[in-house]
Design an enzyme around this catalytic site. Structure first.
Site, PDB file in Angstrom:
ATOM      1  N   ARG A  88      46.998  40.402  39.220  1.00 17.05           N
ATOM      2  CA  ARG A  88      46.330  40.250  40.528  1.00 17.05           C
ATOM      3  C   ARG A  88      46.989  39.147  41.375  1.00 17.05           C
ATOM      4  O   ARG A  88      46.325  38.467  42.151  1.00 17.05           O
ATOM      5  CB  ARG A  88      44.838  39.930  40.365  1.00 17.05           C
ATOM      6  CG  ARG A  88      44.012  41.031  39.717  1.00 17.05           C
ATOM      7  CD  ARG A  88      43.933  42.264  40.608  1.00 17.05           C
ATOM      8  NE  ARG A  88      42.889  43.175  40.184  1.00 17.05           N
ATOM      9  CZ  ARG A  88      43.046  44.106  39.241  1.00 17.05           C
ATOM     10  NH1 ARG A  88      44.216  44.253  38.637  1.00 17.05           N
ATOM     11  NH2 ARG A  88      42.043  44.898  38.918  1.00 17.05           N
TER      12      ARG A  88
ATOM     13  N   SER B 140      35.779  44.312  41.838  1.00 21.96           N
ATOM     14  CA  SER B 140      35.644  43.093  41.035  1.00 21.96           C
ATOM     15  C   SER B 140      35.631  41.881  41.954  1.00 21.96           C
ATOM     16  O   SER B 140      36.576  41.676  42.716  1.00 21.96           O
ATOM     17  CB  SER B 140      36.832  42.938  40.085  1.00 21.96           C
ATOM     18  OG  SER B 140      36.930  44.047  39.252  1.00 21.96           O
TER      19      SER B 140
ATOM     20  N   GLU C 273      38.437  37.072  43.065  1.00 22.82           N
ATOM     21  CA  GLU C 273      39.519  38.004  43.384  1.00 22.82           C
ATOM     22  C   GLU C 273      39.445  38.352  44.869  1.00 22.82           C
ATOM     23  O   GLU C 273      40.456  38.594  45.526  1.00 22.82           O
ATOM     24  CB  GLU C 273      39.357  39.269  42.533  1.00 22.82           C
ATOM     25  CG  GLU C 273      40.582  40.141  42.564  1.00 22.82           C
ATOM     26  CD  GLU C 273      40.312  41.554  42.137  1.00 22.82           C
ATOM     27  OE1 GLU C 273      40.144  42.414  43.023  1.00 22.82           O
ATOM     28  OE2 GLU C 273      40.280  41.805  40.927  1.00 22.82           O
TER      29      GLU C 273
HETATM   30  N1  EPU Z   1      32.114  44.011  30.266  1.00 19.54           N
HETATM   31  C1  EPU Z   1      30.836  43.596  29.941  1.00 19.54           C
HETATM   32  N2  EPU Z   1      29.875  43.713  30.902  1.00 19.54           N
HETATM   33  C2  EPU Z   1      30.127  44.201  32.131  1.00 19.54           C
HETATM   34  C3  EPU Z   1      31.428  44.612  32.450  1.00 19.54           C
HETATM   35  C4  EPU Z   1      32.414  44.511  31.494  1.00 19.54           C
HETATM   36  O1  EPU Z   1      30.559  43.159  28.843  1.00 19.54           O
HETATM   37  O2  EPU Z   1      29.196  44.265  32.930  1.00 19.54           O
HETATM   38  C5  EPU Z   1      33.153  43.915  29.231  1.00 19.54           C
HETATM   39  C6  EPU Z   1      33.137  45.072  28.275  1.00 19.54           C
HETATM   40  O3  EPU Z   1      33.246  44.513  27.010  1.00 19.54           O
HETATM   41  C7  EPU Z   1      34.382  45.843  28.539  1.00 19.54           C
HETATM   42  C8  EPU Z   1      35.283  44.802  29.159  1.00 19.54           C
HETATM   43  O4  EPU Z   1      34.423  43.874  29.813  1.00 19.54           O
HETATM   44  O5  EPU Z   1      34.907  46.334  27.353  1.00 19.54           O
HETATM   45  C9  EPU Z   1      36.233  45.386  30.188  1.00 19.54           C
HETATM   46  O6  EPU Z   1      35.463  46.088  31.135  1.00 19.54           O
HETATM   47  P1  EPU Z   1      36.126  47.187  32.108  1.00 19.54           P
HETATM   48  O7  EPU Z   1      36.923  48.126  31.322  1.00 19.54           O
HETATM   49  O8  EPU Z   1      35.049  47.728  32.981  1.00 19.54           O
HETATM   50  O9  EPU Z   1      37.165  46.357  32.944  1.00 19.54           O
HETATM   51  P2  EPU Z   1      37.099  44.927  33.629  1.00 19.54           P
HETATM   52  O10 EPU Z   1      38.010  44.001  32.912  1.00 19.54           O
HETATM   53  O11 EPU Z   1      35.705  44.482  33.833  1.00 19.54           O
HETATM   54  C10 EPU Z   1      39.159  45.428  35.149  1.00 19.54           C
HETATM   55  C11 EPU Z   1      39.532  45.356  36.608  1.00 19.54           C
HETATM   56  C12 EPU Z   1      38.956  46.536  37.374  1.00 19.54           C
HETATM   57  C13 EPU Z   1      39.517  47.809  36.760  1.00 19.54           C
HETATM   58  C14 EPU Z   1      39.121  47.848  35.269  1.00 19.54           C
HETATM   59  C15 EPU Z   1      39.720  49.033  34.547  1.00 19.54           C
HETATM   60  C16 EPU Z   1      39.764  42.968  37.018  1.00 19.54           C
HETATM   61  C17 EPU Z   1      39.181  41.763  37.668  1.00 19.54           C
HETATM   62  N3  EPU Z   1      39.062  44.087  37.150  1.00 19.54           N
HETATM   63  O12 EPU Z   1      37.756  45.278  35.061  1.00 19.54           O
HETATM   64  O13 EPU Z   1      39.421  46.447  38.714  1.00 19.54           O
HETATM   65  O14 EPU Z   1      39.008  48.947  37.420  1.00 19.54           O
HETATM   66  O15 EPU Z   1      39.617  46.652  34.605  1.00 19.54           O
HETATM   67  O16 EPU Z   1      41.089  48.862  34.408  1.00 19.54           O
HETATM   68  O17 EPU Z   1      40.836  42.890  36.424  1.00 19.54           O
HETATM   69  C18 EPU Z   1      38.904  45.727  40.918  1.00 19.54           C
HETATM   70  O18 EPU Z   1      39.864  44.958  40.816  1.00 19.54           O
HETATM   71  O19 EPU Z   1      38.204  45.779  41.965  1.00 19.54           O
HETATM   72  C19 EPU Z   1      38.536  46.546  39.771  1.00 19.54           C
HETATM   73  C20 EPU Z   1      37.432  47.274  39.770  1.00 19.54           C
END
Ligand code: EPU
Length: 330
Positions: A155, A230, A326
């Site tokens: 990012r 995010s 972000e």
């Molecule tokens: N998780 C929780 N609670 C929540 C959300 C997530 O416990 O409410 C934990 C879960 O354990 C899950 C892990 O976080 O296994 C990862 O969650 P997720 O796969 O939803 O991905 P993320 O890391 O929360 C990132 C990006 C998203 C992108 C997803 C999928 C960032 C800041 N965000 O989210 O990007 O869609 O991975 O690749 O890196 C965006 O930037 O606007 C965005 C949505």
């Protein structure tokens, strides 16, 4: 005259601008005396407006997708920065060009994509980007940055660090595959989605459909519930800090980056502190994805900002981790 920016930010926050320029052709920029003092908005999907804007607001509506070069296996496209990112993804899938299908349904414009090196489900724009063309805001000189010169990170790019507020991105180049696509399905949710449908050799369209379906199930649609995706980045901490936290919080989730660094899902941290699904006035953390802050209707930018600060504070106090936003706070 005051013009509302509500339609031009996916958070759906009411804020007013004195002067808006709808940019259709780059030569319109020559009519603006102090470009550096303007606020550029693409898809408005990564901003939180906390006040009225006194500067000129430039809404990027430039369009165009054309072929730079191609051979039997690959094609390089030049895309205008005002194009909508997801429409570009759909265009490429329709044409059979592979490489950006994992980034389906990311809101925002093409020009904003390299700024923060957008990414999802194991792919980032830096994996396909060949160049970024940008206008220097003081000299109006057109500059081309190679992929390497963009200094991409998680990012991150040069446009958020040393070149911040210096350039307006006009178009980007992306190199895609026409056949033998190297598909990325390792990300857990995608694999599960494909397995449930008995898809063993997914096409780029299957992957796009998987990503669209996963995103729709987890992330609120900004057209229905205002948000900017995010709100925070996933923090990266040292292995030492991680090991010490694990003794106190053994269920803490993590992704190893290398021997020294570990990435922690911010969504997990925020959920563990009870914020997920919690509504405070007109704002709150979303019920399916704690990382996304939402506008329930009439939230002010400051209300959302205050919530983000309260979340940051509680994460810091419990885990000693600094959450970085972000979203750009304006
Ligand atoms: N998780 C929780 N609670 C929540 C959300 C997530 O416990 O409410 C934990 C879960 O354990 C899950 C892990 O976080 O296994 C990862 O969650 P997720 O796969 O939803 O991905 P993320 O890391 O929360 C990132 C990006 C998203 C992108 C997803 C999928 C960032 C800041 N965000 O989210 O990007 O869609 O991975 O690749 O890196 C965006 O930037 O606007 C965005 C949505």
């Amino acid at each position: 005259m005051r013009l509302s920016l509500k339609k031009f930010n996916t958070f759906g926050i009411e804020a007013f601008a004195r002067n808006i320029l709808f940019l259709k052709e780059l030569k319109q920029l020559e009519t603006i005396p102090h470009l550096k003092d303007c606020l550029f908005i693409g898809g408005g999907s990564n901003i939180l407006l906390t006040k009225d804007i006194e500067k000129t607001v430039i809404i990027n509506q430039t369009r165009g997708i054309c072929t730079v070069s191609e051979d039997d296996d690959t094609i390089e496209l030049a895309v205008a920065s005002g194009e909508n990112w997801h429409e570009l993804v759909l265009y490429c899938i329709h044409k059979g060009y592979g490489g950006i299908e994992n980034m389906s349904l990311i809101p925002g414009s093409v020009g904003a994509a390299p700024m923060q090196n957008i990414g999802a489900y194991g792919c980032e724009i830096k994996d396909v980007l060949t160049y970024v063309k940008a206008i220097h805001l003081d000299t109006l000189e057109m500059v081309q940055f190679s992929n390497k010169e963009c200094e991409f990170g998680y990012r991150e790019s040069i446009f958020k660090t040393s070149a911040k507020h210096q350039y307006f991105i006009t178009d980007i180049g992306i190199k895609l595959t026409k056949k033998n696509h190297s598909t990325h399905t390792r990300y857990g949710d995608i694999e599960d989605w494909l397995t449930a449908r008995h898809i063993q050799k997914p096409t780029i369209e299957d992957i796009s459909n998987a990503v669209i379906s996963i995103r729709e199930s987890k992330l609120p649609n900004p057209a229905i519930l205002g948000n900017s995706g995010s709100f925070f980045k996933n923090p990266i901490i040292s292995t030492t800090q991680f090991e010490s936290l694990m003794t106190k919080f053994p269920t803490l989730k993590s992704y190893k980056i290398d021997d020294q660094k570990v990435k922690i899902p911010a969504g997990w941290l925020i959920e563990s502190l009870g914020w997920k699904g919690k509504r405070i006035g007109n704002t709150g953390s979303h019920k399916n994805q704690a990382l996304v802050l939402v506008n329930y209707g009439n939230a002010s930018g400051n209300e959302v900002y205050q919530l983000s600060e309260d979340i940051k504070k509680s994460v810091w106090e419990t885990y000693g981790i600094i959450l970085e936003t972000e979203v750009n706070i304006i």
